[in-house]
Design a protein around this motif. Sequence first.
Motif, mmCIF file in Angstrom:
data_model
loop_
_atom_site.group_PDB
_atom_site.id
_atom_site.type_symbol
_atom_site.label_atom_id
_atom_site.label_comp_id
_atom_site.label_asym_id
_atom_site.label_seq_id
_atom_site.Cartn_x
_atom_site.Cartn_y
_atom_site.Cartn_z
ATOM 1 N N THR A 12 5.842 4.962 0.852
ATOM 2 C CA THR A 12 5.420 6.265 1.353
ATOM 3 C C THR A 12 5.857 7.392 0.425
ATOM 4 O O THR A 12 6.862 7.293 -0.270
ATOM 5 C CB THR A 12 6.007 6.553 2.756
ATOM 6 O OG1 THR A 12 7.437 6.567 2.677
ATOM 7 C CG2 THR A 12 5.570 5.508 3.766
ATOM 8 N N SER A 13 5.055 8.454 0.433
ATOM 9 C CA SER A 13 5.419 9.724 -0.186
ATOM 10 C C SER A 13 5.188 10.801 0.872
ATOM 11 O O SER A 13 4.344 10.636 1.759
ATOM 12 C CB SER A 13 4.562 10.016 -1.418
ATOM 13 O OG SER A 13 4.817 9.074 -2.440
ATOM 14 N N LEU A 14 5.940 11.894 0.778
ATOM 15 C CA LEU A 14 5.872 12.948 1.783
ATOM 16 C C LEU A 14 5.442 14.267 1.169
ATOM 17 O O LEU A 14 5.805 14.580 0.039
ATOM 18 C CB LEU A 14 7.233 13.117 2.469
ATOM 19 C CG LEU A 14 7.852 11.861 3.100
ATOM 20 C CD1 LEU A 14 9.170 12.200 3.755
ATOM 21 C CD2 LEU A 14 6.895 11.230 4.092
ATOM 22 N N PRO A 19 0.827 -1.211 0.000
ATOM 23 C CA PRO A 19 0.000 0.000 0.000
ATOM 24 C C PRO A 19 0.862 1.261 0.000
ATOM 25 O O PRO A 19 1.920 1.310 0.635
ATOM 26 C CB PRO A 19 -0.802 -0.133 1.300
ATOM 27 C CG PRO A 19 -0.835 -1.598 1.574
ATOM 28 C CD PRO A 19 0.482 -2.117 1.100
ATOM 29 N N HIS A 20 0.389 2.273 -0.699
ATOM 30 C CA HIS A 20 1.108 3.537 -0.842
ATOM 31 C C HIS A 20 0.466 4.576 0.074
ATOM 32 O O HIS A 20 -0.695 4.933 -0.102
ATOM 33 C CB HIS A 20 1.046 3.994 -2.298
ATOM 34 C CG HIS A 20 1.789 5.259 -2.563
ATOM 35 N ND1 HIS A 20 1.580 6.009 -3.696
ATOM 36 C CD2 HIS A 20 2.733 5.922 -1.850
ATOM 37 C CE1 HIS A 20 2.373 7.070 -3.674
ATOM 38 N NE2 HIS A 20 3.073 7.045 -2.555
ATOM 39 N N ASP A 53 -3.079 5.010 -1.703
ATOM 40 C CA ASP A 53 -4.074 4.159 -1.050
ATOM 41 C C ASP A 53 -4.633 4.766 0.227
ATOM 42 O O ASP A 53 -5.755 4.438 0.633
ATOM 43 C CB ASP A 53 -3.466 2.789 -0.743
ATOM 44 C CG ASP A 53 -3.156 2.010 -2.007
ATOM 45 O OD1 ASP A 53 -4.103 1.677 -2.737
ATOM 46 O OD2 ASP A 53 -1.973 1.753 -2.276
ATOM 47 N N LEU A 54 -3.860 5.661 0.866
ATOM 48 C CA LEU A 54 -4.331 6.275 2.106
ATOM 49 C C LEU A 54 -3.494 7.515 2.375
ATOM 50 O O LEU A 54 -2.294 7.546 2.078
ATOM 51 C CB LEU A 54 -4.236 5.295 3.277
ATOM 52 C CG LEU A 54 -4.759 5.761 4.639
ATOM 53 C CD1 LEU A 54 -5.444 4.599 5.377
ATOM 54 C CD2 LEU A 54 -3.637 6.328 5.501
ATOM 55 N N VAL A 55 -4.136 8.552 2.962
ATOM 56 C CA VAL A 55 -3.440 9.795 3.297
ATOM 57 C C VAL A 55 -3.463 9.994 4.810
ATOM 58 O O VAL A 55 -4.529 9.943 5.429
ATOM 59 C CB VAL A 55 -4.102 11.012 2.622
ATOM 60 C CG1 VAL A 55 -3.369 12.297 3.016
ATOM 61 C CG2 VAL A 55 -4.102 10.847 1.103
ATOM 62 N N VAL A 56 -2.280 10.171 5.394
ATOM 63 C CA VAL A 56 -2.160 10.593 6.792
ATOM 64 C C VAL A 56 -2.002 12.110 6.749
ATOM 65 O O VAL A 56 -1.009 12.616 6.223
ATOM 66 C CB VAL A 56 -0.958 9.930 7.482
ATOM 67 C CG1 VAL A 56 -0.803 10.468 8.906
ATOM 68 C CG2 VAL A 56 -1.124 8.417 7.501
ATOM 69 N N LEU A 57 -2.972 12.835 7.299
ATOM 70 C CA LEU A 57 -3.094 14.264 7.031
ATOM 71 C C LEU A 57 -3.154 15.084 8.318
ATOM 72 O O LEU A 57 -4.084 14.928 9.125
ATOM 73 C CB LEU A 57 -4.360 14.508 6.201
ATOM 74 C CG LEU A 57 -4.744 15.937 5.858
ATOM 75 C CD1 LEU A 57 -3.668 16.609 5.019
ATOM 76 C CD2 LEU A 57 -6.082 15.938 5.102
ATOM 77 N N ASP A 58 -2.180 15.961 8.503
ATOM 78 C CA ASP A 58 -2.179 16.869 9.638
ATOM 79 C C ASP A 58 -3.219 17.959 9.422
ATOM 80 O O ASP A 58 -3.346 18.500 8.321
ATOM 81 C CB ASP A 58 -0.789 17.492 9.801
ATOM 82 C CG ASP A 58 -0.680 18.357 11.042
ATOM 83 O OD1 ASP A 58 -1.406 18.090 12.018
ATOM 84 O OD2 ASP A 58 0.134 19.296 11.031
ATOM 85 N N ILE A 59 -3.978 18.294 10.450
ATOM 86 C CA ILE A 59 -4.989 19.345 10.323
ATOM 87 C C ILE A 59 -4.359 20.729 10.332
ATOM 88 O O ILE A 59 -4.647 21.574 9.486
ATOM 89 C CB ILE A 59 -6.038 19.235 11.449
ATOM 90 C CG1 ILE A 59 -6.926 18.013 11.226
ATOM 91 C CG2 ILE A 59 -6.901 20.503 11.499
ATOM 92 C CD1 ILE A 59 -8.014 17.840 12.278
ATOM 93 N N MET A 60 -3.477 20.970 11.297
ATOM 94 C CA MET A 60 -2.923 22.314 11.469
ATOM 95 C C MET A 60 -1.638 22.475 10.659
ATOM 96 O O MET A 60 -0.583 21.961 11.039
ATOM 97 C CB MET A 60 -2.669 22.595 12.955
ATOM 98 C CG MET A 60 -3.935 22.603 13.793
ATOM 99 S SD MET A 60 -3.624 23.081 15.511
ATOM 100 C CE MET A 60 -3.079 24.779 15.293
#
Length: 237
Positions: free
Chosen positions: A30-32, A4-5, A49-56
């Motif tokens: 992973t991509s940054l 998974p990416h 496949d999925l995004v880990v996303l900071d709100i602030m």
Amino acid sequence: MGEPHILIVDDARDIREPLSQYLRKHTFRTSLAADAAQARAAVEQGAVDLVVLDIMMPGEDGLSVCRWLSDRGGPPVILLTAMADDADRVIGLELGADDYVVKPFNPRELLARIRAVLRRAPPAPAKVEGGARSFGPWTHRPDTAQLAHEDGSKLALTSAENRLLGVFLDNPRTVLSRDRLLDVTAGREAKAYDRAIDNQVSRLRRKIEVDPKKPTLLMTEWGGGYRLAANVETAGA
């Protein structure tokens, strides 16, 4: 390239880079991205496949990015939120985020949540059985995870969308309950999660419906689930 990416979006380098290294050790690609502009570019450039996303984040914040991802039909989002951001957390979930993790977080917890979200929408195998099929104005080619419109335009599907659409095409004009869709797409390992299928259907609607708020192809059956309201035919090569 079956791993998974994961796209990690955070303006803090000391968070995104160690997290990337940790996820890579656990077989993820992973991509940054350090800001919203980089995040948009990364999503446009390739299948995520999925995004880990900071709100602030400075400039355009994570909620705006989450809304953009939701409007374009995915991929799934896990929000990174500060302890005091209760309102932002709720807004993010309403915008279509699949889960959230509170900062400071344990990487093992985030890893577990990533795996849980991906289990709800597992990647399709490299080769999907079955040929191209047409429904309404669309032709679905499962082997390339692609939709072609009769006007000549084409859309790429995420692995989860490709798998879910295949289930609907296998069962045209049949009401499929949320439990059945969750079981078929995620298997017996999936935990009960009412919003998982709703979010996936919503993303798919944004790609195939003229007006996602007034769908004519993927219909909601109140109290029942969802139904593909179209005939399905085998398409030419």
